[in-house]
Design a protein around this motif. Sequence first.
Motif, short mmCIF file in Angstrom:
data_model
loop_
_atom_site.label_atom_id
_atom_site.label_comp_id
_atom_site.label_asym_id
_atom_site.label_seq_id
_atom_site.Cartn_x
_atom_site.Cartn_y
_atom_site.Cartn_z
N GLN A 32 0.80 -1.38 0.11
CA GLN A 32 -0.02 -0.11 0.03
C GLN A 32 1.27 1.32 -0.29
O GLN A 32 0.44 2.24 -0.63
N ARG A 65 -8.32 -0.30 -0.68
CA ARG A 65 -8.38 -1.99 -0.29
C ARG A 65 -7.82 -1.00 1.14
O ARG A 65 -7.45 -1.68 2.46
N ASP A 108 -9.58 -3.41 3.63
CA ASP A 108 -9.73 -4.58 2.97
C ASP A 108 -8.44 -4.95 4.90
O ASP A 108 -8.15 -5.60 5.78
#
Length: 239
Positions: free
Chosen positions: A36, A58, A61
């Motif tokens: 990330q 994301r 998540d």
Amino acid sequence: MVTHDSNTQHISAQFDHELEEIKARMLEMGGMVEQQVSSAVHSLVEKDPDQAERVVSRDHDVNMLEVEIDDDCSRILARRQPTASDLRLVLAISKAISDLERIGDEAAKIARQSITLCEEGASPSGYVELRHIGNHVAGMVHDALDAFARLDVDMAIQVAKEDSQVDKEYGSAMRSLMTYMVEDPRVIGSVLKEMWALRALERVGDHACNIAEYVIYLVKGLDVRHLEISDLIAQLEEK
């Protein structure tokens, strides 16, 4: 016939498996947030809003993974009541996933700045300092996780040393960006966004350092939070 000893060994093997499982999941989460950070920096430097959007999406998540692992840690503490090194492992994982979640948050912040800057135009700096510091802190996250996986105290100490260097690089980069704003007030908006992204990267380095400190706690049983690097090394030598 199942003996008391064989039953005890079975329970112990199950417990060891549970510990390895939560450690593996923490490292999986670590790999996710490391990616990330790298993707967020790349999206900004390369002006890639689509990649930035993926980083932002994301983040959920990462958050959910933290909740799941934290639940697993709580369950182990309640059911197994671990002691000594096993207890330190569960506590270290519980603390580490909190820092990993915050690294994910910082990556999302960078990605949001990237999306805005792609719309408004590039910073006059060319993102040289941001690229350099981004690579530096992503490497710190990787090394901190590697130290955790290997229980490598020497590598953990090196990550702590790197944090001091990142702080210096961050200070230098901020001074450089201030110069751009003084010389041309028209770039103040874009430069401020780059500064916010740099601040997020500096915090990523802090969280990587925290994870490295948990490795030292796990292996040596020492709480070295808030210590200067010289004091940290001195304590380890005494230990």
